[in-house]
Design an enzyme around this catalytic site. Structure first.
Site, PDB file in Angstrom:
ATOM      1  CD  GLU A  81       9.700   8.643   4.683  1.00  0.00           C
ATOM      2  OE1 GLU A  81      10.198   9.222   2.972  1.00  0.00           O
ATOM      3  OE2 GLU A  81       8.212   9.046   4.709  1.00  0.00           O
TER       4      GLU A  81
ATOM      5  CG  ASP B 296       3.098  -3.924  -4.624  1.00  0.00           C
ATOM      6  OD1 ASP B 296       2.264  -5.307  -3.763  1.00  0.00           O
ATOM      7  OD2 ASP B 296       2.407  -3.538  -3.654  1.00  0.00           O
TER       8      ASP B 296
ATOM      9  CG  ASP C 204      -1.766  -5.801  -4.877  1.00  0.00           C
ATOM     10  OD1 ASP C 204      -1.078  -6.269  -4.126  1.00  0.00           O
ATOM     11  OD2 ASP C 204      -2.207  -4.749  -4.980  1.00  0.00           O
TER      12      ASP C 204
END
Lengths: 458, 450
Positions: free
Chosen positions: B68, B136, B138
């Site tokens: 995808e 991830d 941040d």
């Protein structure tokens, strides 16, 4: 009615006598009433385990709990029947709990927890025999290798307060993927992808295997159920199976109650009167910050769905808040999708069920998150402040804090409910949506009786 | 932000006149050129094919086509479940749609673009089957331990927190979990992404992903509990010991203490004292610091001095017994240990922005970061879209059509991506494919020979 013929006689009535892997359904004939009774008994065990876990019981406490539950519910006057009762009840519940993903998930974790505790009670020989039966081809770590990593193994044992491994201790070297729960808790030494599993941790290997076998089996059972059994048994087993799970576990609040439908303008009012603390907190934060992170949106969003907020109203509600922070355009682009998703209008189109207390307690809110169970995830000071804002008086706050310290989070919530509503809640709080509907019922009764009071006074 | 001062109002690129260079270095026209001339379509295709685009009989030709992609377009349209059967389809679609953001999702059991056709059959056959293990991180999740910036802002004083995160996670992924093919990428503004691409990483179940994420989870604070880090047990796990002694301790003491002025004001040191559960110790220290405020005018950094005092008090003889020694480590972990966004790593179907995208807010390219030299990485020097096009424009005058990219400051990032990540990855993919194939052949031979 046929008489059940036991295939095999276990030596004693003891829980440790034998631990089946439930590989295939027994070729037994079972009386219809036993079919249901055995299943109910096992369900009591699983439900008891579920309650214990959601109260955050420690492994040691769980051990005793499971032991008691098993002894009380799974005994049978005929010693020879104990083994059969175990196997039959398991397979009946497979039928009951194979039918939706949520049911499968619940059954899988409870059966696995049960298996884990029963395995621990086996003798070392029986454990090894089971290992062999599962076909787990692990070799003990050789002496030379053991000496090289011994220091690390000692470090790990000390870090989890386990006895320090002796020089002749047996360790198994397995791919780390096969012991996820030991990896997650940093309970093993891992090096280059290999996990070093101590003998007393072998239960993890076995449980992982058991879990994956059962998980696959449940999918297959579900296929058979929908394609054949349900229809074939529609006059006999199907009604029993269908009533078994709903009669015991209570509703899952995926479909809002027909009477309880709320609109956007009522939310503030009912939030004050009938939201449990977890939802009230999320709701207030949303109003305050005009934003919630993903975990909070899921927890509150699905709760509101269960409360009866329609999709269009939900979109309007979230948009009104978020657009103040990120703008209406960004809301439409980034957030609306997931709300429609919750309502089963996007993605794989599952109609998601609101989170239960057990699920919320098991969440792990992180930086910037407001979701989770306040009784579990708030610091003591914050929880006290939140309770007093809710209008819980000082005496009751102390009772609540007492439950919290003993990790009885749902009982703490129940006490809060009772303090606010001035009525006892005997069933206890198991689901935020149950809290809400119980609260609404009480409030309606109260307003009803006060109206009546007024009319008689007239 | 690097502003380009080219002394001209308009830039001439590829024969077309563009308007004023946007100050944020990002606009749709620039993006079109970027996708046309610089974006490494072929490398992305090679990477996500994992050698299935070759001639080997064991190649799975449908592999890339089941991946995808998701595009976020200029006009805020969000296109999910895009799929492409080959490199040119991918490239053409990107060039045509010019997405502001490209996200990469999992490889599904069937072509995601045709998922509806399969959903009719009932038994959920449309399901993710492979996905890189991703992380991830941040900088905005560190807001309670940095004083220089907040939210999406980042500067050279707080960026080293990301460097530390890369080191801790990267070392563990390699040494503990045995992964080799790890790509770190600057997320374009405020953090880093990590892609673990080994075959066995791609095939992890959600449960196994969650276990790895939990293994890395130390920081447990949330908005309603300041508890942060609590380290229990008689010793620390070897992974935590290594992280502490090899990375965190040194970083905290030699960099963070001073760069964030952790002890410079009462408000700041009170936050640290809160982490010590013993009233008598904290009041002793507090007394010292409040009086020293007036008296000492030392040349030494006050943060370092106070940290040493705190450590001394906590680690001195009689305090040891009270289990306060662990506080030193807890404080260091609270301030420096990586804070991973757990949800991203736990599930196969989480989307993550593709490397070499351009961040729409900063105009910076999401370039790879070399974990071996991650302390040299400077987020303020990452090439911006406008800078790249400027370089391209200058280069264009020299007229040489191949390898336009190499002439820009993106060239270095690309050659790092190819030589340090892509080449070794594809080599091992081919080896794995070969050995699986041979094993299969062997098996079928055996089964034939009764």
């Amino acid at each position: 009615m046929e008489i059940v013929r036991p295939q095999w006689k276990p030596p004693s009535n003891d829980i440790v006598s034998t631990l089946p892997l439930y590989r295939s359904a027994p070729a037994l004939e079972v009386r219809l009433e036993d079919f249901e009774l055995y299943a109910m008994d096992r369900l009591r065990v699983l439900k008891g385990i579920s309650d214990g876990l959601s109260r955050g019981k420690k492994p040691e406490e769980m051990k005793n709990l499971v032991n008691d539950l098993w002894k009380v519910n799974m005994k049978h006057p005929q010693a020879s029947e104990v083994f059969n009762k175990d196997v039959i009840s398991h397979f009946v519940l497979r039928l009951v709990y194979c039918r939706t993903e949520d049911l499968r998930k619940w059954f899988l974790s409870m059966e696995t927890a049960l298996f884990r505790h029963r395995f621990r009670l086996l003798t070392a020989d029986s454990q090894r025999a089971l290992l062999a039966e599962l076909g787990l081809p692990y070799k003990a770590v050789a002496r030379a290798e053991f000496e090289v990593i011994k220091e690390k193994l000692v470090q790990v044992a000390r870090s989890i307060s386990q006895p320090i491994p002796s020089s002749d201790a047996i360790f198994y070297k397995v791919p780390f993927e096969e012991v996820p729960e030991l990896v997650a808790g940093r309970r093993i030494f891992i090096c280059k992808g290999h996990a070093y599993v101590a003998m007393n941790q072998v239960v993890s290997l076995v449980v992982t295997q058991f879990r994956s076998l059962l998980s696959k089996a449940l999918i297959l059972t579900n296929r058979k159920w929908t394609s054949m059994i349900r229809e074939q048994e529609k006059d006999r087993l199907t009604p029993i199976v269908e009533s078994l799970c709903s009669s015991y576990l209570g509703p899952d609040y995926s479909q809002p109650n027909e009477f309880a439908e709320i609109s956007v303008k009522d939310i503030d009012l009912v939030a004050k009167s009938s939201f449990p603390l977890c939802m009230r907190h999320l709701f207030e934060k949303l109003r305050e910050d005009h934003h919630l992170k993903h975990g909070g949106r899921m927890q509150l969003g699905l709760f509101l769905k269960g409360v009866g907020l329609k999709l269009d109203d939900a979109l309007a509600f979230w948009k009104a808040e978020f657009s103040q922070k990120v703008g209406a355009e960004r809301f439409d682009k980034e957030y609306a999708y997931s709300i429609r998703h919750n309502y089963g209008r996007e993605g794989k189109r599952t109609d998601y069920t609101p989170y239960s207390c057990q699920k919320i307690i098991s969440l792990t809110p992180s930086v910037g998150d407001h979701h989770g169970c306040p009784y579990r995830h708030f610091s003591e000071d914050n929880l006290r402040a939140a309770l007093s804002r809710m209008g819980v008086n000082n005496g009751a706050v102390e009772d609540v804090m007492d439950k919290v310290r003993n990790r009885h989070y749902q009982l703490a919530c129940t006490l809060t409910f009772e303090a606010i509503h001035g009525l006892s809640c005997d069933a206890g709080i198991n689901h935020p949506n149950q809290y809400f509907s119980d609260s609404q019922k009480i409030l309606k009764l109260k307003s009803h009786s006060s109206e009546q009071g007024e009319s008689t006074a007239d | 932000m690097v502003e380009i001062d080219n002394g001209r109002d308009d830039m001439l690129i590829d024969g077309q006149r563009l308007g004023n260079a946007a100050t944020d270095g990002f606009n749709a026209n620039y993006l079109k050129l970027y996708y046309g001339k610089l974006f490494p379509h072929a490398d992305i295709f090679k990477w996500l094919s994992y050698a299935n685009d070759g001639k080997h009989p064991a190649c799975d030709k449908s592999y890339f086509g089941r991946r995808e992609f998701s595009f976020t377009l200029d006009n805020d349209i969000y296109l999910r479940f895009q799929s492409f059967s080959n490199e040119s389809e991918l490239e053409n679609s990107i060039k045509e749609k010019c997405p502001f953001k490209i996200d990469i999702g999992p490889v599904y059991s069937v072509d995601p673009a045709k998922r509806h056709a399969y959903s009719q059959s009932g038994n959920n056959v449309f399901t993710p089957v492979e996905r890189e293990l991703i992380f991830d991180i941040d900088i905005s999740d560190y807001d309670n331990v940095r004083y220089c910036c907040s939210g999406a802002d980042v500067c050279l004083d707080c960026w080293p927190l990301m460097t530390v995160a890369i080191k801790v996670i990267d070392i563990s992924l390699r040494d503990d979990f045995g992964f080799n093919h790890i790509l770190w990428v600057f997320s374009g503004r405020r953090g880093v992404h990590c892609w673990v691409c080994d075959g066995k990483a791609r095939r992890l179940t959600n449960e196994q992903r969650t276990a790895i994420a939990d293994y890395f989870r130390v920081y447990k604070g949330n908005e309603n509990s300041s508890k942060g880090v609590s380290l229990t047990g008689h010793a620390l796990h070897p992974f935590l010991v290594r992280s502490y002694t090899e990375v965190l301790k040194d970083f905290f003491e030699t960099k963070l203490l001073s760069s964030q002025n952790l002890f410079s004001t009462q408000e700041r040191y009170e936050k640290i004292l809160e982490m010590i559960p013993d009233e008598s110790v904290t009041s002793e220290i507090r007394g010292k610091w409040e009086s020293s405020k007036r008296s000492s005018i030392s040349k030494e950094d006050i943060n370092v001095v106070r940290w040493e005092q705190l450590k001394h008090t906590l680690q001195s003889g009689q305090k040891k017994a009270q289990g306060l020694r662990r506080c030193v480590e807890e404080i260091v972990f609270s301030f420096t240990y990586p804070r991973i966004d757990m949800e991203v790593s736990k599930h196969m179907n989480h989307l993550l922005k593709a490397p070499f995208c351009v961040h729409p807010k900063t105009g910076r390219v999401c370039v790879p970061i070399d974990p071996k030299h991650c302390e040299e990485f400077d987020p303020t020097l990452v090439p911006t879209l406008s800078q790249l096009l400027e370089e391209l424009n200058i280069g264009g005058l020299r007229a040489d059509d191949d390898n336009e990219c190499d002439r820009t400051s993106l060239g270095k990032s690309l050659s790092f991506f190819r030589s340090s990540f892509l080449r070794p990855l594809l080599k091992s993919c081919k080896e794995e494919m070969e050995s699986l194939h041979n094993a299969k052949l062997q098996q079928s031979k055996n089964s034939l020979s009764w």
